[in-house]
Design an enzyme around this catalytic site. Sequence first.
Site, PDB file in Angstrom:
ATOM      1  N   GLY A 299       0.622  -1.224  -0.064  1.00  0.00           N
ATOM      2  CA  GLY A 299      -0.137  -0.218   0.192  1.00  0.00           C
ATOM      3  C   GLY A 299       0.357   1.052   0.176  1.00  0.00           C
ATOM      4  N   ARG A 300       1.845   1.575  -0.489  1.00  0.00           N
ATOM      5  CA  ARG A 300       3.446   2.296  -0.626  1.00  0.00           C
ATOM      6  C   ARG A 300       3.366   2.324   0.932  1.00  0.00           C
ATOM      7  NH1 ARG A 300       3.805   0.431  -4.594  1.00  0.00           N
ATOM      8  NH2 ARG A 300       4.136   0.893  -6.489  1.00  0.00           N
ATOM      9  N   LEU A 301       2.882   1.905   2.080  1.00  0.00           N
ATOM     10  CA  LEU A 301       3.411   2.600   2.938  1.00  0.00           C
ATOM     11  C   LEU A 301       4.374   1.850   3.688  1.00  0.00           C
ATOM     12  CD1 LEU A 301       0.043   2.212   4.977  1.00  0.00           C
ATOM     13  CD2 LEU A 301       1.054   4.527   4.635  1.00  0.00           C
TER      14      LEU A 301
END
Length: 206
Positions: A184-186
């Site tokens: 999630g690009r986190l």
Amino acid sequence: MAQYTKNPPLLEEELESQPLAQLDRWLGDAQAAGMMEPTAMTLATVDAQGRPSARIVLFKGVHDGALTFYTNYAGRKGRELADNPNVALVFWWDRLERQVRIEGIADKLPVEVSRRYFYTRPRESQIGALTSLQSAVVADRETLDRRYDDTVARLAGEDVPYPEQWGGYGVTPQSVEFWQGRSGRLHDRLCYRRAGDSWRIERLEP
Ligand SMILES: Cc1cc2nc3c(=O)[nH]c(=O)nc-3n(C[C@H](O)[C@H](O)[C@H](O)COP(=O)(O)O)c2cc1C
């Protein structure tokens, strides 16, 4: 678009207190992952006008708290470092989905340290270091090969003399950031910054 799903969370409490110890752990992981050049790092310098340039060099271990690499002091990066010792280094290990960013100050290593390392290298690398005028324009490939072959013939049966224009730098880090891909690009980003004699560790937004 790549999905970053390999890594378990990178947690503050699992980090080494010293960034170079943490780097050593990640380098070990990169070596175990069978990457071609796990010690390759991008080195960015700036010239006297503040214009940046970057190239890859090989990390050759820690000396006196500084990350070392070896090069030609008379080449472009050597000249830029003489004007401005501020540098940035970046490791990227694609198989591990990890990046390390380092900012710091580069100093020449003591000449006896560089000389000792020089003589651990294969003879052909020693001769290459002796004969290359790194970063200068050369007329053609033949000129380069001829200079190398002439030097091989001239030095037959002798030790290669240590080239004074060749040696190492040690980069004393001011900050070291460990990044690893997450879903999630986190992504995880944990940054060590010098705080007096110790290091402050802060998490950064991805
Ligand atoms: C994988 C890899 C490793 C390299 N390692 C070094 C190195 O350890 N030292 C070095 O001077 N150049 C190394 N080079 C070459 C540099 O990237 C660069 O071409 C050279 O140092 C000249 O840079 P300059 O003109 O900015 O001084 C390496 C290149 C690659 C692709």
